[in-house]
Design a protein around this motif. Structure first.
Motif, PDB file in Angstrom:
ATOM      1  N   ALA A  29      -0.203   0.244 -10.044  1.00 44.15           N
ATOM      2  CA  ALA A  29      -0.978   0.515  -8.836  1.00 44.15           C
ATOM      3  C   ALA A  29      -2.329   1.124  -9.169  1.00 44.15           C
ATOM      4  N   MET A  88      -7.799  -3.387   3.072  1.00 43.74           N
ATOM      5  CA  MET A  88      -6.747  -4.307   2.596  1.00 43.74           C
ATOM      6  C   MET A  88      -6.021  -5.070   3.686  1.00 43.74           C
ATOM      7  N   TYR A 134      -4.275   6.747  -2.147  1.00 42.06           N
ATOM      8  CA  TYR A 134      -3.350   5.639  -1.903  1.00 42.06           C
ATOM      9  C   TYR A 134      -3.460   4.612  -3.032  1.00 42.06           C
ATOM     10  N   LYS A 169      -8.243  -6.714  -4.657  1.00 40.04           N
ATOM     11  CA  LYS A 169      -9.273  -5.690  -4.824  1.00 40.04           C
ATOM     12  C   LYS A 169     -10.625  -6.252  -5.225  1.00 40.04           C
ATOM     13  N   VAL A 179      -6.856   2.462   3.916  1.00 35.25           N
ATOM     14  CA  VAL A 179      -6.260   1.310   3.225  1.00 35.25           C
ATOM     15  C   VAL A 179      -6.340   0.073   4.127  1.00 35.25           C
ATOM     16  N   GLY A 220       0.853  -1.187   0.000  1.00 31.61           N
ATOM     17  CA  GLY A 220       0.000   0.000   0.000  1.00 31.61           C
ATOM     18  C   GLY A 220       0.886   1.232   0.000  1.00 31.61           C
ATOM     19  N   LEU A 239      -2.377   0.575  -4.566  1.00 34.39           N
ATOM     20  CA  LEU A 239      -2.065  -0.796  -4.177  1.00 34.39           C
ATOM     21  C   LEU A 239      -1.039  -1.282  -5.182  1.00 34.39           C
ATOM     22  N   LEU A 248       2.273  -1.701   4.304  1.00 38.70           N
ATOM     23  CA  LEU A 248       1.535  -0.454   4.061  1.00 38.70           C
ATOM     24  C   LEU A 248       2.428   0.706   4.467  1.00 38.70           C
ATOM     25  N   ALA A 273      -6.195   1.989  -3.837  1.00 38.39           N
ATOM     26  CA  ALA A 273      -6.054   0.877  -2.882  1.00 38.39           C
ATOM     27  C   ALA A 273      -7.372   0.396  -2.267  1.00 38.39           C
TER      28      ALA A 273
END
Ligand code: TXA
Ligand code: MG
Length: 353
Positions: free
Chosen positions: A142, A163, A38, A57, A159, A31, A40, A170, A145
């Motif tokens: 990416a 996640m 943000y 995701k 996040v 992250g 991912l 992260l 996120a």
């Protein structure tokens, strides 16, 4: 990793940057903070790593990812036929919230581009993430996120909410400065075409390179069989559980229109000035009606906040389309599935409420 105070302990920061870069090189998910939202991240040249992003995701496979690079010098590595215009734009807007669509180089795997012959590239304006990309030595694929369909994440806390348990690391770089995602500009057509409004306003791009085309998907028009050029634009998105209704028009008019419609169970997203009108409702402020920078920073947070509230529907005020307003309005309208009501200006003028 908490890297909010990058001026602090240099050695410790270098170690954390190296550790995050190593995780990325080894195929892990990280992250990452950017100036927009943000991300991912995974190694964008590693198809297996990129597949893990889609799994984490719950993202549809046909929705390609943006490659994050450390500067324009990486363009020729991942893109074929880079036009001079790309360098003109990069010089002005990178690092920053502009994503360019260019012809792809064969070294970019199908997982990243979802099989398209183009690739999206951007250089994010966040010192920690730039350091991680440089150290990793590979471009970072990416998406935002968030879990697919949820509002994007503008803090490390957001996040974690989406996640936790799915990522190896992260990086907390503090709250995002811009708050809406990058502007996406397709440079494979003439004139260039805006696929998604974002952190760089259209007016600034046109001042530099002249008129650009605006894709119909930006305003929610998807006629018949036509495929949107940014596949991500076809999904209902950013959506809290309750249905959202956007009320457009001048701030005073839209506030009065919402006031006529709300019940005690409604939620409201409104400009700060109108908070006192909605004392009986669950309400989130977008910030002052004339301050689009704050509205951009607040919009996803406001939508996210309603996921933990039980409301029957959410009415949202919406800024005009100038500057950042186009991106803010687009995110609200997408959350509403483009259910938009035009506030009746005349009623306000006549004093009918
Ligand atoms: O600000 C941002 O752009 C953030 C941060 C993390 O950098 N990223 C982001 O990624 O918003 P994502 O995946 O949530 O949105 C990327 C959008 C999607 O709508 C996707 O369809 C579109 O970019 N896209 C990616 N590659 C494309 C391509 N080759 N052609 C057209 N659209 C593309
Ligand atoms: Mg997204």
């Amino acid at each position: 990793y908490d890297l909010r105070d990058i001026k602090g302990q240099q050695k410790e920061i270098r170690d954390k940057v190296s550790a995050a870069a190593k995780i990325l090189r080894e195929g892990g998910l990280v992250g990452l903070p950017t100036e927009t939202v943000y991300g991912l991240g995974a190694n964008g040249l590693d198809g297996a790593a990129v597949r893990r992003i889609f799994e984490a995701k719950g993202r549809p496979q046909d929705n390609p990812l943006i490659l994050h690079v450390s500067g324009p010098q990486w363009l020729t590595r991942y893109c074929a036929q880079v036009p001079p215009l790309a360098y003109v734009l990069a010089r002005k807007f990178w690092p920053g919230p502009l994503t360019m669509i260019l012809k792809r180089d064969p070294c970019v795997p199908d997982e990243t581009t979802a099989g398209l012959d183009t690739v999206a590239v951007r250089c994010p304006n966040h010192p920690v993430t730039l350091a991680i990309i440089r150290e990793a030595g590979v471009p970072i694929a990416a998406p935002s996120a968030n879990l697919s369909g949820r509002p994007s994440c503008t803090t490390a806390q957001d996040v974690l909410e989406d996640m936790d348990g799915k990522i190896q690391c992260l990086v907390n770089g503090g709250p995002c400065a811009v708050g809406v995602e990058s502007t996406i500009l397709d440079l494979t057509c003439t004139p260039p075409r805006l696929l998604r409004p974002g952190g760089v306003p259209v007016e600034q791009i046109e001042r530099l390179i002249g008129p650009i085309a605006i894709d119909k998907a930006v305003n929610g028009v998807l006629d018949g069989e036509e495929r949107p050029r940014a596949p991500g634009m076809k999904y209902r998105h950013y959506a809290p559980k309750a249905p959202v209704i956007v009320v457009s028009g001048a701030p005073e008019a839209s506030a009065q229109e919402i006031l006529r419609r709300v019940g005690p169970e409604s939620g409201v997203i409104c400009f700060e000035e109108y908070l006192p009108l909605f004392e009986k409702q669950r309400v989130q402020s977008l910030g002052p009606s004339q301050d689009k920078q704050t509205q951009a920073q607040r919009v996803f947070d406001a939508l996210r906040a309603f996921d933990s509230e039980t409301v029957t529907e959410i009415y949202a005020q919406c800024p005009d389309n100038q500057g950042l307003g186009l991106a803010i309005g687009n995110r609200l309208k997408k959350a509403a599935g483009f259910h938009v009501i035009e506030a009746d200006r005349e009623r306000v003028v006549l004093g009918i409420t």
